[in-house]
Design a protein around this motif. Structure first.
Motif, PDB file in Angstrom:
ATOM      1  N   GLU A  49      20.466  41.402  49.495  1.00  0.00           N
ATOM      2  CA  GLU A  49      21.257  42.434  50.169  1.00  0.00           C
ATOM      3  C   GLU A  49      22.587  41.856  50.654  1.00  0.00           C
ATOM      4  O   GLU A  49      22.649  40.733  51.148  1.00  0.00           O
ATOM      5  N   THR A  50      23.642  42.627  50.480  1.00  0.00           N
ATOM      6  CA  THR A  50      24.957  42.257  50.982  1.00  0.00           C
ATOM      7  C   THR A  50      25.370  43.249  52.060  1.00  0.00           C
ATOM      8  O   THR A  50      24.745  44.289  52.261  1.00  0.00           O
ATOM      9  N   VAL A  51      26.463  42.925  52.752  1.00  0.00           N
ATOM     10  CA  VAL A  51      26.872  43.694  53.921  1.00  0.00           C
ATOM     11  C   VAL A  51      28.227  44.354  53.681  1.00  0.00           C
ATOM     12  O   VAL A  51      29.197  43.677  53.307  1.00  0.00           O
ATOM     13  N   PHE A  52      28.298  45.661  53.881  1.00  0.00           N
ATOM     14  CA  PHE A  52      29.578  46.363  53.903  1.00  0.00           C
ATOM     15  C   PHE A  52      30.054  46.345  55.356  1.00  0.00           C
ATOM     16  O   PHE A  52      29.481  47.030  56.211  1.00  0.00           O
ATOM     17  N   VAL A 129      41.630  43.602  44.876  1.00  0.00           N
ATOM     18  CA  VAL A 129      40.440  44.240  44.308  1.00  0.00           C
ATOM     19  C   VAL A 129      39.789  43.315  43.283  1.00  0.00           C
ATOM     20  O   VAL A 129      38.556  43.178  43.237  1.00  0.00           O
ATOM     21  N   ALA A 130      40.611  42.655  42.460  1.00  0.00           N
ATOM     22  CA  ALA A 130      40.089  41.735  41.453  1.00  0.00           C
ATOM     23  C   ALA A 130      39.365  40.562  42.096  1.00  0.00           C
ATOM     24  O   ALA A 130      38.326  40.104  41.604  1.00  0.00           O
ATOM     25  N   GLU A 131      39.903  40.071  43.209  1.00  0.00           N
ATOM     26  CA  GLU A 131      39.259  38.949  43.895  1.00  0.00           C
ATOM     27  C   GLU A 131      37.924  39.365  44.514  1.00  0.00           C
ATOM     28  O   GLU A 131      36.983  38.559  44.564  1.00  0.00           O
ATOM     29  N   GLU A 132      37.828  40.596  44.977  1.00  0.00           N
ATOM     30  CA  GLU A 132      36.536  41.078  45.466  1.00  0.00           C
ATOM     31  C   GLU A 132      35.512  41.043  44.329  1.00  0.00           C
ATOM     32  O   GLU A 132      34.361  40.630  44.528  1.00  0.00           O
ATOM     33  N   ALA A 133      35.939  41.447  43.139  1.00  0.00           N
ATOM     34  CA  ALA A 133      35.055  41.411  41.972  1.00  0.00           C
ATOM     35  C   ALA A 133      34.718  39.979  41.578  1.00  0.00           C
ATOM     36  O   ALA A 133      33.546  39.636  41.340  1.00  0.00           O
ATOM     37  N   ALA A 134      35.730  39.132  41.495  1.00  0.00           N
ATOM     38  CA  ALA A 134      35.535  37.755  41.044  1.00  0.00           C
ATOM     39  C   ALA A 134      34.631  36.980  41.986  1.00  0.00           C
ATOM     40  O   ALA A 134      33.701  36.277  41.552  1.00  0.00           O
ATOM     41  N   GLN A 135      34.871  37.102  43.282  1.00  0.00           N
ATOM     42  CA  GLN A 135      34.083  36.341  44.241  1.00  0.00           C
ATOM     43  C   GLN A 135      32.662  36.887  44.374  1.00  0.00           C
ATOM     44  O   GLN A 135      31.735  36.140  44.685  1.00  0.00           O
ATOM     45  N   THR A 136      32.486  38.179  44.119  1.00  0.00           N
ATOM     46  CA  THR A 136      31.133  38.740  44.070  1.00  0.00           C
ATOM     47  C   THR A 136      30.349  38.103  42.934  1.00  0.00           C
ATOM     48  O   THR A 136      29.209  37.651  43.107  1.00  0.00           O
ATOM     49  N   ALA A 137      30.950  38.058  41.751  1.00  0.00           N
ATOM     50  CA  ALA A 137      30.288  37.472  40.590  1.00  0.00           C
ATOM     51  C   ALA A 137      30.011  35.986  40.801  1.00  0.00           C
ATOM     52  O   ALA A 137      28.939  35.483  40.422  1.00  0.00           O
ATOM     53  N   GLU A 138      30.926  35.282  41.406  1.00  0.00           N
ATOM     54  CA  GLU A 138      30.716  33.859  41.672  1.00  0.00           C
ATOM     55  C   GLU A 138      29.581  33.644  42.667  1.00  0.00           C
ATOM     56  O   GLU A 138      28.759  32.730  42.496  1.00  0.00           O
ATOM     57  N   TYR A 139      29.538  34.463  43.683  1.00  0.00           N
ATOM     58  CA  TYR A 139      28.464  34.350  44.685  1.00  0.00           C
ATOM     59  C   TYR A 139      27.099  34.534  44.030  1.00  0.00           C
ATOM     60  O   TYR A 139      26.126  33.866  44.398  1.00  0.00           O
ATOM     61  N   PHE A 140      27.024  35.428  43.048  1.00  0.00           N
ATOM     62  CA  PHE A 140      25.766  35.687  42.361  1.00  0.00           C
ATOM     63  C   PHE A 140      25.521  34.743  41.176  1.00  0.00           C
ATOM     64  O   PHE A 140      24.626  34.969  40.367  1.00  0.00           O
ATOM     65  N   GLY A 141      26.332  33.680  41.069  1.00  0.00           N
ATOM     66  CA  GLY A 141      26.024  32.616  40.134  1.00  0.00           C
ATOM     67  C   GLY A 141      26.696  32.678  38.775  1.00  0.00           C
ATOM     68  O   GLY A 141      26.202  32.068  37.816  1.00  0.00           O
ATOM     69  N   CYS A 142      27.838  33.354  38.668  1.00  0.00           N
ATOM     70  CA  CYS A 142      28.540  33.458  37.388  1.00  0.00           C
ATOM     71  C   CYS A 142      29.804  32.597  37.382  1.00  0.00           C
ATOM     72  O   CYS A 142      30.468  32.445  38.409  1.00  0.00           O
ATOM     73  N   TYR A 143      30.137  32.095  36.193  1.00  0.00           N
ATOM     74  CA  TYR A 143      31.442  31.461  36.021  1.00  0.00           C
ATOM     75  C   TYR A 143      32.480  32.562  35.812  1.00  0.00           C
ATOM     76  O   TYR A 143      32.280  33.476  35.009  1.00  0.00           O
ATOM     77  N   VAL A 144      33.596  32.472  36.532  1.00  0.00           N
ATOM     78  CA  VAL A 144      34.636  33.491  36.457  1.00  0.00           C
ATOM     79  C   VAL A 144      35.960  32.874  36.044  1.00  0.00           C
ATOM     80  O   VAL A 144      36.410  31.874  36.610  1.00  0.00           O
ATOM     81  N   ASN A 230      36.724  49.575  43.847  1.00  0.00           N
ATOM     82  CA  ASN A 230      35.367  49.054  44.009  1.00  0.00           C
ATOM     83  C   ASN A 230      35.184  47.737  43.252  1.00  0.00           C
ATOM     84  O   ASN A 230      34.458  47.657  42.261  1.00  0.00           O
ATOM     85  N   GLY A 231      35.842  46.702  43.742  1.00  0.00           N
ATOM     86  CA  GLY A 231      35.712  45.397  43.126  1.00  0.00           C
ATOM     87  C   GLY A 231      34.294  44.866  43.213  1.00  0.00           C
ATOM     88  O   GLY A 231      33.796  44.240  42.269  1.00  0.00           O
ATOM     89  N   TYR A 232      33.633  45.105  44.333  1.00  0.00           N
ATOM     90  CA  TYR A 232      32.252  44.636  44.491  1.00  0.00           C
ATOM     91  C   TYR A 232      31.349  45.235  43.416  1.00  0.00           C
ATOM     92  O   TYR A 232      30.558  44.518  42.788  1.00  0.00           O
ATOM     93  N   GLY A 233      31.451  46.548  43.195  1.00  0.00           N
ATOM     94  CA  GLY A 233      30.622  47.196  42.184  1.00  0.00           C
ATOM     95  C   GLY A 233      30.880  46.645  40.793  1.00  0.00           C
ATOM     96  O   GLY A 233      29.956  46.471  40.001  1.00  0.00           O
ATOM     97  N   ALA A 234      32.140  46.339  40.497  1.00  0.00           N
ATOM     98  CA  ALA A 234      32.482  45.764  39.193  1.00  0.00           C
ATOM     99  C   ALA A 234      31.899  44.365  39.042  1.00  0.00           C
ATOM    100  O   ALA A 234      31.357  44.007  37.997  1.00  0.00           O
ATOM    101  N   GLY A 235      32.015  43.551  40.095  1.00  0.00           N
ATOM    102  CA  GLY A 235      31.459  42.204  40.051  1.00  0.00           C
ATOM    103  C   GLY A 235      29.953  42.203  39.900  1.00  0.00           C
ATOM    104  O   GLY A 235      29.379  41.351  39.206  1.00  0.00           O
ATOM    105  N   TYR A 236      29.303  43.169  40.521  1.00  0.00           N
ATOM    106  CA  TYR A 236      27.839  43.276  40.467  1.00  0.00           C
ATOM    107  C   TYR A 236      27.370  43.620  39.056  1.00  0.00           C
ATOM    108  O   TYR A 236      26.504  42.942  38.487  1.00  0.00           O
ATOM    109  N   ILE A 237      27.945  44.675  38.458  1.00  0.00           N
ATOM    110  CA  ILE A 237      27.485  45.080  37.123  1.00  0.00           C
ATOM    111  C   ILE A 237      27.893  44.048  36.068  1.00  0.00           C
ATOM    112  O   ILE A 237      27.151  43.811  35.102  1.00  0.00           O
ATOM    113  N   ALA A 238      29.036  43.394  36.260  1.00  0.00           N
ATOM    114  CA  ALA A 238      29.419  42.324  35.330  1.00  0.00           C
ATOM    115  C   ALA A 238      28.428  41.169  35.400  1.00  0.00           C
ATOM    116  O   ALA A 238      28.108  40.545  34.380  1.00  0.00           O
TER     117      ALA A 238
END
Length: 247
Positions: A49-52, A129-144, A230-238
């Protein structure tokens, strides 16, 4: 606590049954009255779970962050302010804040980054917005791989990056104005494209609505669209796409 790690520790004798039972007692969620912390989510969906952060009362936000961090040794929040960071810092000294993405997080060190996600922007103004996506994906273990300021007004900038785009399992395209970047990238790449309309533009862009409609009406195949900014949503689905590709 990661459930699989806990079970391995019980099996090896590193953790006793009483401790494991205590950790499991808050499944499927922990009741705080004003919030129900979904500790079962990572086991259920693969994502904790993440926090808004936006709009949360100060005392609630601090307690939510403390509970999540105490349990998992990391916590991730979006749309935070500098004031919220300063509020939480005394309770969680490991917390960090990025004013560009507005992400407020404490993260386990040394995470392995798997796969490849490319995050592209039409312009520099789309980077938050892009950084919200990128850092979300990195937090969940992806190379960005970040490819910024490659909008269609100077399309040679994007075309010069085609080799990098071909390495991606998924591409995120964040753009405002008319939002054409997602369509162009989807026409060049074989992997899925997640388009993110941003609220960047002059009056008739209607705070991102014009980019949203362009992306929804794209003639390119293999493109999906998340909500405005919605950068977070993009990072999550990516991340979901990247994980499937790396299995």
């Amino acid at each position: 606590m990661d459930i699989r790690d806990m079970l391995h520790q019980v099996k090896s004798g590193e953790m006793d049954m009483d401790t494991a039972e205590k950790l499991l007692k808050d499944l499927p969620y922990e009741e705080l009255g004003y919030a129900k912390l979904d500790h079962h989510r990572k086991l259920r969906s693969g994502f904790g779970e993440t926090v808004f952060c936006q709009g949360k009362p100060d005392s609630y936000l601090v307690e939510i962050y403390k509970r999540l961090y105490e349990r998992d040794e990391e916590v991730f929040g979006t749309r935070a302010t500098k004031e919220q960071y300063e509020l939480i810092k005394p309770a969680i000294p490991q917390i960090t804040y990025d004013p560009i993405s507005r992400i407020l997080k404490a993260e386990k060190p040394g995470k392995e980054k798997k796969g490849w996600i490319s995050v592209c922007t039409g312009g520099t103004a789309d980077i938050p917005v892009a950084e919200e996506a990128a850092q979300t994906a990195e937090y969940f273990g992806c190379y960005v791989d970040r490819i910024y300021d490659v909008g269609v007004a100077g399309i040679h900038r994007l075309l010069s990056q085609r080799e990098r785009l071909t390495k991606a399992n998924c591409i995120i395209a964040a753009a405002g104005m008319e939002g054409a970047l997602g369509t162009v990238i989807a026409g060049l790449a074989e992997c899925p494209v997640v388009a993110v309309p941003t609220s960047v533009g002059y009056g008739a862009s209607f705070h991102g609505l014009s980019a949203l409609l362009t992306m929804l009406n794209s003639c390119a195949n293999g493109i999906s669209v998340v909500n405005i900014d919605n950068g977070y949503g993009a990072g999550y689905i990516a991340t979901q796409i990247n994980r499937i590709a790396e299995k």
